[in-house]
Design a protein around this motif. Structure first.
Motif, PDB file in Angstrom:
ATOM      1  N   LEU A  18       0.851  -1.190   0.000  1.00 26.57           N
ATOM      2  CA  LEU A  18       0.000   0.000   0.000  1.00 26.57           C
ATOM      3  C   LEU A  18       0.890   1.246   0.000  1.00 26.57           C
ATOM      4  O   LEU A  18       2.040   1.178   0.422  1.00 26.57           O
ATOM      5  N   ASN A  19       0.331   2.380  -0.434  1.00 33.67           N
ATOM      6  CA  ASN A  19       1.180   3.568  -0.474  1.00 33.67           C
ATOM      7  C   ASN A  19       1.174   4.293   0.877  1.00 33.67           C
ATOM      8  O   ASN A  19       0.469   3.905   1.806  1.00 33.67           O
ATOM      9  N   VAL A  20       1.998   5.330   0.953  1.00 36.40           N
ATOM     10  CA  VAL A  20       2.207   6.017   2.226  1.00 36.40           C
ATOM     11  C   VAL A  20       0.891   6.551   2.786  1.00 36.40           C
ATOM     12  O   VAL A  20       0.562   6.338   3.960  1.00 36.40           O
ATOM     13  N   ALA A  21       0.094   7.218   1.930  1.00 43.06           N
ATOM     14  CA  ALA A  21      -1.142   7.824   2.418  1.00 43.06           C
ATOM     15  C   ALA A  21      -2.099   6.747   2.937  1.00 43.06           C
ATOM     16  O   ALA A  21      -2.734   6.914   3.982  1.00 43.06           O
ATOM     17  N   GLU A  22      -2.181   5.623   2.234  1.00 47.50           N
ATOM     18  CA  GLU A  22      -3.091   4.553   2.680  1.00 47.50           C
ATOM     19  C   GLU A  22      -2.632   3.978   4.014  1.00 47.50           C
ATOM     20  O   GLU A  22      -3.436   3.670   4.894  1.00 47.50           O
ATOM     21  N   ASN A  23      -1.322   3.835   4.163  1.00 48.01           N
ATOM     22  CA  ASN A  23      -0.792   3.341   5.420  1.00 48.01           C
ATOM     23  C   ASN A  23      -1.105   4.294   6.574  1.00 48.01           C
ATOM     24  O   ASN A  23      -1.446   3.854   7.666  1.00 48.01           O
ATOM     25  N   VAL A  24      -0.981   5.580   6.291  1.00 43.08           N
ATOM     26  CA  VAL A  24      -1.277   6.558   7.333  1.00 43.08           C
ATOM     27  C   VAL A  24      -2.762   6.497   7.680  1.00 43.08           C
ATOM     28  O   VAL A  24      -3.150   6.469   8.848  1.00 43.08           O
ATOM     29  N   ALA A  25      -3.611   6.410   6.657  1.00 39.61           N
ATOM     30  CA  ALA A  25      -5.059   6.386   6.885  1.00 39.61           C
ATOM     31  C   ALA A  25      -5.458   5.203   7.766  1.00 39.61           C
ATOM     32  O   ALA A  25      -6.326   5.318   8.623  1.00 39.61           O
ATOM     33  N   LEU A  26      -4.795   4.057   7.573  1.00 38.30           N
ATOM     34  CA  LEU A  26      -5.159   2.869   8.338  1.00 38.30           C
ATOM     35  C   LEU A  26      -4.875   3.041   9.826  1.00 38.30           C
ATOM     36  O   LEU A  26      -5.489   2.389  10.653  1.00 38.30           O
ATOM     37  N   GLY A  27      -3.932   3.926  10.161  1.00 37.30           N
ATOM     38  CA  GLY A  27      -3.611   4.099  11.566  1.00 37.30           C
ATOM     39  C   GLY A  27      -4.341   5.257  12.207  1.00 37.30           C
ATOM     40  O   GLY A  27      -4.039   5.637  13.324  1.00 37.30           O
ATOM     41  N   MET A  28      -5.305   5.851  11.493  1.00 37.11           N
ATOM     42  CA  MET A  28      -6.007   6.999  12.054  1.00 37.11           C
ATOM     43  C   MET A  28      -7.449   6.636  12.370  1.00 37.11           C
ATOM     44  O   MET A  28      -8.015   5.740  11.771  1.00 37.11           O
ATOM     45  N   GLU A  29      -8.055   7.403  13.293  1.00 38.75           N
ATOM     46  CA  GLU A  29      -9.437   7.104  13.660  1.00 38.75           C
ATOM     47  C   GLU A  29     -10.417   7.526  12.599  1.00 38.75           C
ATOM     48  O   GLU A  29     -11.162   6.717  12.085  1.00 38.75           O
ATOM     49  N   ASP A  30     -10.494   8.842  12.256  1.00 37.98           N
ATOM     50  CA  ASP A  30     -11.243   9.147  11.035  1.00 37.98           C
ATOM     51  C   ASP A  30     -10.395   9.947  10.115  1.00 37.98           C
ATOM     52  O   ASP A  30     -10.275  11.140  10.286  1.00 37.98           O
ATOM     53  N   PRO A  31      -9.799   9.271   9.163  1.00 40.28           N
ATOM     54  CA  PRO A  31      -8.943   9.978   8.230  1.00 40.28           C
ATOM     55  C   PRO A  31      -9.776  10.847   7.304  1.00 40.28           C
ATOM     56  O   PRO A  31     -10.899  10.475   6.959  1.00 40.28           O
ATOM     57  N   PRO A  32      -9.245  12.007   6.930  1.00 45.25           N
ATOM     58  CA  PRO A  32      -9.908  12.831   5.917  1.00 45.25           C
ATOM     59  C   PRO A  32      -9.801  12.139   4.558  1.00 45.25           C
ATOM     60  O   PRO A  32      -9.082  11.155   4.447  1.00 45.25           O
ATOM     61  N   PRO A  33     -10.510  12.657   3.539  1.00 48.45           N
ATOM     62  CA  PRO A  33     -10.379  12.057   2.202  1.00 48.45           C
ATOM     63  C   PRO A  33      -8.920  12.043   1.758  1.00 48.45           C
ATOM     64  O   PRO A  33      -8.129  12.882   2.188  1.00 48.45           O
ATOM     65  N   MET A  34      -8.589  11.096   0.876  1.00 46.49           N
ATOM     66  CA  MET A  34      -7.198  10.864   0.498  1.00 46.49           C
ATOM     67  C   MET A  34      -6.461  12.125   0.040  1.00 46.49           C
ATOM     68  O   MET A  34      -5.302  12.319   0.392  1.00 46.49           O
ATOM     69  N   ALA A  35      -7.120  12.968  -0.741  1.00 45.55           N
ATOM     70  CA  ALA A  35      -6.422  14.136  -1.281  1.00 45.55           C
ATOM     71  C   ALA A  35      -6.017  15.074  -0.143  1.00 45.55           C
ATOM     72  O   ALA A  35      -4.888  15.548  -0.080  1.00 45.55           O
ATOM     73  N   THR A  36      -6.953  15.321   0.795  1.00 46.75           N
ATOM     74  CA  THR A  36      -6.655  16.181   1.936  1.00 46.75           C
ATOM     75  C   THR A  36      -5.562  15.562   2.784  1.00 46.75           C
ATOM     76  O   THR A  36      -4.662  16.242   3.279  1.00 46.75           O
ATOM     77  N   LEU A  37      -5.658  14.248   2.946  1.00 50.31           N
ATOM     78  CA  LEU A  37      -4.688  13.550   3.786  1.00 50.31           C
ATOM     79  C   LEU A  37      -3.284  13.692   3.205  1.00 50.31           C
ATOM     80  O   LEU A  37      -2.328  13.987   3.916  1.00 50.31           O
ATOM     81  N   ALA A  38      -3.168  13.511   1.894  1.00 51.98           N
ATOM     82  CA  ALA A  38      -1.862  13.624   1.250  1.00 51.98           C
ATOM     83  C   ALA A  38      -1.280  15.011   1.501  1.00 51.98           C
ATOM     84  O   ALA A  38      -0.094  15.166   1.800  1.00 51.98           O
ATOM     85  N   GLU A  39      -2.161  16.012   1.434  1.00 50.71           N
ATOM     86  CA  GLU A  39      -1.742  17.395   1.668  1.00 50.71           C
ATOM     87  C   GLU A  39      -1.196  17.545   3.096  1.00 50.71           C
ATOM     88  O   GLU A  39      -0.135  18.106   3.324  1.00 50.71           O
ATOM     89  N   ARG A  40      -1.930  16.983   4.045  1.00 53.88           N
ATOM     90  CA  ARG A  40      -1.515  17.111   5.455  1.00 53.88           C
ATOM     91  C   ARG A  40      -0.225  16.333   5.727  1.00 53.88           C
ATOM     92  O   ARG A  40       0.596  16.744   6.527  1.00 53.88           O
ATOM     93  N   ILE A  41      -0.066  15.186   5.055  1.00 53.43           N
ATOM     94  CA  ILE A  41       1.168  14.415   5.243  1.00 53.43           C
ATOM     95  C   ILE A  41       2.356  15.262   4.786  1.00 53.43           C
ATOM     96  O   ILE A  41       3.374  15.363   5.468  1.00 53.43           O
ATOM     97  N   ARG A  42       2.195  15.930   3.636  1.00 51.00           N
ATOM     98  CA  ARG A  42       3.281  16.789   3.150  1.00 51.00           C
ATOM     99  C   ARG A  42       3.602  17.879   4.149  1.00 51.00           C
ATOM    100  O   ARG A  42       4.753  18.131   4.477  1.00 51.00           O
ATOM    101  N   GLU A  43       2.522  18.530   4.668  1.00 48.56           N
ATOM    102  CA  GLU A  43       2.691  19.631   5.611  1.00 48.56           C
ATOM    103  C   GLU A  43       3.472  19.181   6.847  1.00 48.56           C
ATOM    104  O   GLU A  43       4.508  19.734   7.173  1.00 48.56           O
ATOM    105  N   VAL A  44       2.943  18.146   7.506  1.00 48.47           N
ATOM    106  CA  VAL A  44       3.549  17.685   8.751  1.00 48.47           C
ATOM    107  C   VAL A  44       4.962  17.192   8.498  1.00 48.47           C
ATOM    108  O   VAL A  44       5.876  17.453   9.270  1.00 48.47           O
ATOM    109  N   SER A  45       5.161  16.480   7.382  1.00 46.44           N
ATOM    110  CA  SER A  45       6.481  15.916   7.150  1.00 46.44           C
ATOM    111  C   SER A  45       7.493  17.028   6.941  1.00 46.44           C
ATOM    112  O   SER A  45       8.642  16.912   7.344  1.00 46.44           O
ATOM    113  N   GLU A  46       7.047  18.157   6.368  1.00 42.48           N
ATOM    114  CA  GLU A  46       7.998  19.245   6.189  1.00 42.48           C
ATOM    115  C   GLU A  46       8.273  19.989   7.488  1.00 42.48           C
ATOM    116  O   GLU A  46       9.407  20.330   7.787  1.00 42.48           O
ATOM    117  N   THR A  47       7.218  20.185   8.294  1.00 41.89           N
ATOM    118  CA  THR A  47       7.414  20.871   9.569  1.00 41.89           C
ATOM    119  C   THR A  47       8.437  20.139  10.426  1.00 41.89           C
ATOM    120  O   THR A  47       9.231  20.755  11.124  1.00 41.89           O
TER     121      THR A  47
END
Lengths: 310, 506
Positions: B95-124
């Motif tokens: 599975l890809n990174v975003a899907e893996n992250v989604a599986l570990g969250m309680e209510d993940p946002p839609p994939m596109a938003t999630l990918a955006e947030r992963i980029r944000e947090v990973s850069e911070t």
């Protein structure tokens, strides 16, 4: 030999009908395998579906109730498999084979009094307007409802698996049950559900054989369709739309060889009837030859038992 | 005084035959980096599984923010603000990174938003990651980032990290520590599980030491020396293996221009590997997991056949020979995975002794097995290597990791190899057993065998190896004498920080 006696419209129309049972069984097995369960009992579940569907349809006079009965019968048989493999942790391959043998025998027992009876008929839909289009109409739009239901089911499964959270969790369980368990997903429950879905679909496929395609009840009437469905899942590299393609390919060859026989092609009938199976083997060999990225689609935990180690 | 964030009071958990945790109590304050220290089998993992809701305690209670805390499942734990980074990654390779992250969250946002947030947090936090990549293609360090980001997206109060640095290069460890310090400054408490003492002394504010399921001490690790901590953890004085002075002899094994594709779809191809090992010498091969270690072992053991000239034993080309032919000539191997690769789990120790020893110990004749001799061989291994087991008829699976490892290594050493290749010889083994395995390897070298130790434990390599080389993405660095090698140099040989950067302070 007279090849012109083969009518392409009838051939293509028959292809869709011939493919539907294996398509239904294969899409159900795909879901089970995506959850990491290898259920080799498809043949057994199909034949149980065939007799359950046939019996219910004959007794009630309603073919649609027959389909519901078939789905319940197939799912019930698959739950035996689920109990053995998921709770008692028996070997999936051996249990699946046993399920097929049990299904074949048990269906013969139930079916004793149903030989030689005609089931209630299901009318073709004849979708207005569309059905009247020359060529395309008779090929695509003059079938019974199950043909369309099967295609719809493929679309729903494809959407569920790739676009929804439920599908993602199902794939995750099939990929690594330990990781899924560590994240708190109920691996066994999800697998049982997937197995039951697979059983219900196989049951529907079986009922389509006994109610529409043949239509009557004979012992062992699935004649290997369940095994073909299993092969098609591998052929499709676990992708729903490719299952549709695989089923149509196989259905097409089956219908074509029947037509060739009728047209009197000078090849012994036995060769023609074995051709769909030969081609399945050939395709599987070609698919497996490329062990690179293609095999990545296979769920990594396929066929492995899960026991929550504490 | 404020309440502790998490208070553990008298928690006990027993499994058949073993008490994993015996009335364990300690507190974690908000924003604190708390170390949980102990050997393998001390009960650290069971304890964190209880905190994360995977296992229920038999007795005792936990309090979160002074309210009773009884998580029924990891979902409940996550909802209470507890997140965990696992030791053996809980990731899905296909599975890809975003899907893996989604599986570990309680209510993940839609994939596109999630990918955006992963980029944000990973850069911070200085952990760059592409959400669309398949996890199977990522390096170990990058996989850990996926786990950390999955946790960070849920704004946890408590982050549990189970042995996070065992798969990282020293540079990656530095960056991880920057990230953790930043988190702790923002008020997130961190429960840090490790048996690496120097790390704990640099990073942690408080430490609880576990031994055999009991709390044996609590301290501020900054005020203790590594030696004092080790003695608290092990409960006895540790004996460091001594490297006898020795002469190195002729070249025993030479690998030249070895390039081969991996057998595994997510494996690493070996590229132009060349090295030599002399008799009496230990060559240490380091590198982060997944950089070709398994494939290198397979190429040396004969599980993977390569052109004959690429591997030579003395002057004889052996690259095209299979494992049994190589064993006959004296190349023996002990692979990393004990159950399933080095030993057949459900077979007895006698049978396992036969599996690799049949040829060199002449345990079979004309196709018939000499069971008496085989049992004798198994008993010798058990005796000489202090394998704790009731006897050679017991299944390999029934042994603890450390004991099975002693058996597997002992089995090869007693066959008097010319060349011995071991992969991760002390992984998951307690300190005392690890020390005895290392000593046995050094003794074998003193007797004139050439030894290749592949390991991810740099301290181990520094302890046993004469020369050190690192595998990075399937390439082997030039081997260098271990004496005088600094941690920074080793880190660079291992490939540096794999594109990580230090956390941007927001």
């Amino acid at each position: 030999m007279d090849l012109s006696s083969i009518n392409p419209v009838l051939l293509l129309a028959a292809l869709m009908v011939a493919s539907t049972p294996i398509l239904l069984a294969a899409i159900g097995e795909l879901v089970a395998e995506k959850a990491g369960v290898l259920n080799l009992g498809v043949e057994g579940m199909m034949i149980i579906g065939a007799i359950c569907g046939f019996a219910v349809a004959v007794e009630t006079g309603n073919p649609y109730l027959g389909y519901i009965g078939a789905a319940i019968g197939g799912a019930a048989l698959s739950l035996i498999f689920a109990f053995l493999t998921q709770y008692l942790l028996s070997n999936q391959v051996a249990t699946g084979l046993a399920l097929t043998l049990f299904g074949l025998g048990f269906s013969a027992l139930i079916g004793q009094s149903y030989s030689g009876i005609k089931p209630p008929q299901i009318n073709d839909l004849n979708i207005p307007l569309l059905a009247d289009i020359p060529f395309v109409g008779p090929v695509l739009f003059q079938h019974d409802i199950m043909v369309y239901f099967a295609i719809l089911l493929v679309a729903v499964v494809a959407y569920m698996l790739t676009r929804t959270r439920a599908g993602l969790i199902l794939r995750a369980v099939g990929e690594s049950h330990d990781a899924a368990h560590a994240l708190g997903y109920k691996v066994v429950l999800i697998r049982v559900a997937a197995i039951a879905f697979g059983g219900a679909c196989a049951g529907l496929g079986g009922a389509y054989l006994s109610l529409v395609r043949v239509p009557q009840w004979t012992e062992g009437m699935t004649a290997g369709a369940g095994w073909i469905a299993l092969a098609i899942v591998v052929f499709a590299s676990w992708k729903p739309w490719r299952v549709l393609l695989g089923a149509y390919l196989f259905g097409g060859i089956t219908v074509l060889q029947l037509n060739l026989q009728a047209a009197g092609v000078k090849i012994p009938v036995e060769y023609l009837s074995m051709s769909p199976y030969l081609i399945t083997i050939l395709v599987l060999v070609i698919m497996s030859a490329d062990r690179g990225r293609a095999s990545l689609n296979a769920p990594a935990a396929l066929g492995k038992s899960f026991h929550a180690a504490s | 005084m404020t309440h502790p964030l998490l208070s553990i009071q008298g928690v006990t958990k027993a499994y058949p035959g073993v008490v994993a945790n015996d009335t364990v109590s300690f507190d974690i304050q908000p924003g604190e980096v708390h170390a949980l220290l102990g050997e393998n089998g001390a009960g650290k993992s069971t304890l964190v599984k209880m905190i994360y809701g995977l296992v229920k305690p038999d007795a005792g209670r936990m309090e979160l923010h002074a309210a009773p805390y009884e998580p029924a499942s990891p979902h409940a734990a996550r909802n209470s603000g507890i997140a965990m980074v696992f030791q053996h990654f809980s990731l899905f390779e296909a599975l890809n990174v975003a899907e893996n992250v989604a599986l570990g969250m309680e209510d993940p946002p839609p994939m596109a938003t999630l990918a955006e947030r992963i980029r944000e947090v990973s850069e911070t936090y200085g952990l760059p990651l592409d959400p669309a990549r398949l996890v199977g293609d990522l390096s170990a360090g990058e996989r850990q980032r996926v786990e950390i980001i999955r946790c960070l997206l849920q704004d946890p109060n408590l982050l549990i990290m189970d042995e996070p640095t065992s798969v990282l290069t020293p540079q990656e460890v530095d960056i991880l520590f920057e990230t953790l310090k930043k988190l702790s400054a923002e008020g997130t408490a961190i429960l840090y599980i490790s048996h690496k003492l120097e790390e704990i002394r640099t990073l942690c504010d408080a430490a609880t030491v576990l031994r055999l399921g009991k709390v044996v001490g609590a301290c501020n690790p900054r005020e203790k020396s590594a030696r004092e901590l080790a003695e608290m953890m092990v409960g006895q004085l540790l004996h460091t293996p001594d490297k006898g002075a020795k002469e190195t002899g002729d070249v025993a094994l030479a690998v030249k221009d070895l390039s081969v594709a991996s057998q595994n779809p997510f494996g690493t191809a070996l590229k132009d590997i060349s090295f030599e090992v002399r008799r009496g010498e230990v060559l240490g091969i380091g590198g982060v997991a997944g950089n070709g270690q398994d494939d290198l072992l397979a190429a040396l053991s004969g599980e993977m056949i390569t052109p004959a000239e690429t591997v030579r034993l003395g002057h004889q080309p052996v690259g095209a020979l299979g494992p049994n032919d190589r064993r006959r000539l004296g190349i023996l191997c002990a692979p990393e995975e004990r159950l399933g690769h080095a030993a057949a789990p459900d077979m007895s120790l006698t049978e396992n002794a036969l599996l690799t020893g049949a040829i060199r110990e002449s345990l079979s004749k004309n196709g018939f097995l000499d069971w008496a001799r085989t049992r004798g061989f198994a008993e010798t291994i058990i005796e000489k290597f202090d394998v704790r087991t009731p006897g050679p008829t017991h299944a390999a699976r029934s042994l603890s990791g450390g004991n099975l490892q002693k058996f597997v290594i002992g089995r090869e050493i007693l066959q008097r190899p010319e060349v011995l290749v071991v992969n991760q010889p002390t992984w998951g083994v307690d300190a005392a057993a690890a020390a005895s395995i290392r000593q046995a390897l050094l003794d074998l070298a003193t007797d004139g065998a050439a030894i290749i130790v592949i390991s991810q434990d740099l301290d181990e390599l520094m302890e046993v190896a004469d020369r050190f080389a690192a595998l990075n993405e399937g390439r082997l660095s030039e081997p260098r004498p271990t004496q005088g090698l600094t941690i920074d140099e080793i880190g660079l040989m291992m490939g540096g920080a794999h594109g990580m950067e230090v956390a941007h302070v927001a």
